[in-house]
Design a protein around this motif. Structure first.
Motif, PDB file in Angstrom:
ATOM      1  N   UNK A 160      26.562  12.872  21.914  1.00 32.83           N
ATOM      2  CA  UNK A 160      25.994  11.528  21.748  1.00 32.83           C
ATOM      3  C   UNK A 160      25.609  11.283  20.304  1.00 32.83           C
ATOM      4  N   UNK A 161      24.916  12.242  19.713  1.00 33.69           N
ATOM      5  CA  UNK A 161      24.433  12.062  18.352  1.00 33.69           C
ATOM      6  C   UNK A 161      25.582  12.072  17.333  1.00 33.69           C
ATOM      7  N   UNK A 162      26.591  12.891  17.581  1.00 34.87           N
ATOM      8  CA  UNK A 162      27.733  12.911  16.661  1.00 34.87           C
ATOM      9  C   UNK A 162      28.532  11.612  16.743  1.00 34.87           C
ATOM     10  N   UNK A 163      28.488  10.950  17.893  1.00 34.68           N
ATOM     11  CA  UNK A 163      29.245   9.717  18.084  1.00 34.68           C
ATOM     12  C   UNK A 163      28.506   8.488  17.577  1.00 34.68           C
ATOM     13  N   UNK A 164      27.173   8.452  17.765  1.00 33.33           N
ATOM     14  CA  UNK A 164      26.489   7.214  17.388  1.00 33.33           C
ATOM     15  C   UNK A 164      25.042   7.383  16.931  1.00 33.33           C
ATOM     16  N   UNK A 165      24.710   8.529  16.353  1.00 31.11           N
ATOM     17  CA  UNK A 165      23.378   8.679  15.777  1.00 31.11           C
ATOM     18  C   UNK A 165      23.377   8.167  14.343  1.00 31.11           C
ATOM     19  N   UNK A 166      22.195   8.025  13.779  1.00 33.42           N
ATOM     20  CA  UNK A 166      22.107   7.576  12.395  1.00 33.42           C
ATOM     21  C   UNK A 166      22.572   8.650  11.419  1.00 33.42           C
ATOM     22  N   UNK A 167      22.628   9.906  11.878  1.00 33.74           N
ATOM     23  CA  UNK A 167      23.114  11.006  11.031  1.00 33.74           C
ATOM     24  C   UNK A 167      24.327  11.654  11.704  1.00 33.74           C
TER      25      UNK A 167
END
Length: 416
Positions: A160-167
């Motif tokens: 999730x974070x790799x796809x649409x996090x701020x970092x």
């Protein structure tokens, strides 16, 4: 002829671009579809180039969907939101970090386990030089000695974070590292549990840290920081050793700092031999001299609350602990609790002042004002680190004011 999966992937990516160009936010089901396309057409080629097999890749993401409840996400078609002005105080007295409930729980838990795992801890110290109480304090702080449940699917969190996090870039690197952990056979996909931030196991290592620092300390061929106490303790010790833990040295000492000694002398770049600190009149609060072995070695003044709290002269080992979590208060917590586990030490001799009540935005504004005046406040991040604290002290001294080296409401108004 293009096969159906590739057609689907291309269609989803085109949809992503359309949403971005029109400014329309996609629905969660549409974003999930874009995520599956991203996995197939974007992440998989990179993972393959890093030695990940298709079998492991597919197993890792089987049934995985985006976790929209995670913080710091930006939906496709939306722009990162500028945080609204904080309505609640985001920064208070550093003393809140040392509340009795937390300190006592980590201390009592560590004292109980010091005997239970004495043999393992002795072996860790023998191999890596890191005292058992320090290792225990980190274990307790990070996961409550393994009692804190870590229920999240690491691939769902990191994906999730790799796809649409701020970092995104940072989490993409961590996601590939997580795949490598499984590919190398260190742990199975089903056991890859993480925190909401993607940290793994009882020591709370990010995947890249796991690959670099986790060790098989029980000799079973796995680096199991989820279930193995020896692997957990050994991995923490190895981490600190790799960051330069100096064998045989303490982390630091609580001291009294005379009013004639400026609090602006704080910082890891303003070290002096312990003998020089003693010559300035700085002495340990317990009345004992600094160890003779430290006389010519470098120590560093640490005053986390300026003149509103306890003061310390710390060694390089304090900053090694800080590599685990880049916070003075975290490193101080670990060192202090380690002392209490080791020898039953009590709380600090000086209380933490009732300072704070500021928004992070207030502190960030203060930092900007200091930097405009030529001070190095360490950037405008809203946290009063040592560079901000000593800049405040320098400014106060130049204004003929008593140097406190810590922000308050009056100071924010005066400097602005």
């Amino acid at each position: 002829m293009i096969k159906r999966p590739m057609r689907f992937a291309l269609g989803a990516l085109i949809a992503t671009l359309l949403y971005a160009s029109t400014g329309l936010a996609a629905s969660k089901s549409e974003v999930d579809a874009q995520f599956r396309a991203w996995l197939a057409s974007d992440l998989w080629p990179e993972a393959k180039s890093q030695g990940i097999s298709k079998a492991v890749f597919d197993q890792a993401f089987s049934g995985v969907t985006l976790n929209f409840d995670l913080p710091d996400l930006v939906m496709p078609g939306e722009k990162p939101q500028t945080p609204k002005e904080q309505r609640q105080s985001e920064f208070g007295s550093p003393g809140k970090y040392f509340n009795d409930k937390t300190v006592n729980a980590v201390t009592s838990g560590g004292a109980a386990r010091a005997g239970q795992y004495a043999k393992i801890l002795k072996a860790v110290e023998s191999k890596y030089g890191v005292p058992g109480p320090i290792v225990l304090a980190i274990w307790g702080r990070e996961s409550g000695y393994g009692s804190v449940k870590i229920p999240n699917n690491a691939f769902a969190v990191l994906g999730t974070k790799a796809f649409m996090a701020t970092r995104k870039d940072m989490f993409r690197k961590e996601l590939v590292a997580a795949l490598q952990i499984v590919e190398k056979g260190y742990i199975g996909v089903g056991s890859m549990k993480s925190s909401w931030a993607g940290a793994l196991g009882q020591p709370q290592f990010m995947p890249t840290s796991y690959l670099e620092h986790a060790v098989d300390f029980d000799g079973d061929g796995k680096r199991d920081i989820w279930n193995s106490v020896p692997d957990t303790l050994g991995s923490i010790g190895h981490y600190l050793a790799q960051y330069g833990w100096q064998r045989g040295r303490d982390w630091g000492y609580e001291v009294n700092v005379p009013q004639a000694v400026s609090c602006s002398l704080e910082g890891p770049d303003q070290g002096k031999p312990f003998a020089a600190w003693a010559k300035l009149g700085i002495a340990r609060v317990n009345g004992k001299p600094f160890p003779a072995s430290e006389t010519s070695r470098e120590g560093f003044l640490l005053m986390p609350a300026g003149r509103h709290g306890p003061a310390f002269v710390v060694t390089r080992n304090f900053y090694v602990i800080k590599e685990y979590n880049m916070s003075d208060l975290y490193a101080l917590f670990v060192g202090h609790v380690g002392d209490r586990i080791a020898n039953g030490a009590r709380g600090f001799s000086v209380g933490w002042g009732d300072v704070g009540g500021l928004y992070r935005s207030d502190i960030a504004g203060l930092q900007k004002a200091l930097e405009k005046k030529g001070y190095d406040a360490g950037g405008a991040d809203g946290f009063p680190g040592f560079k901000t604290r000593r800049s405040i002290g320098d400014w106060q001294t130049k204004q003929g004011l008593p140097a406190t080296c810590f922000p308050d409401k009056d100071l924010v108004k005066a400097i602005r």
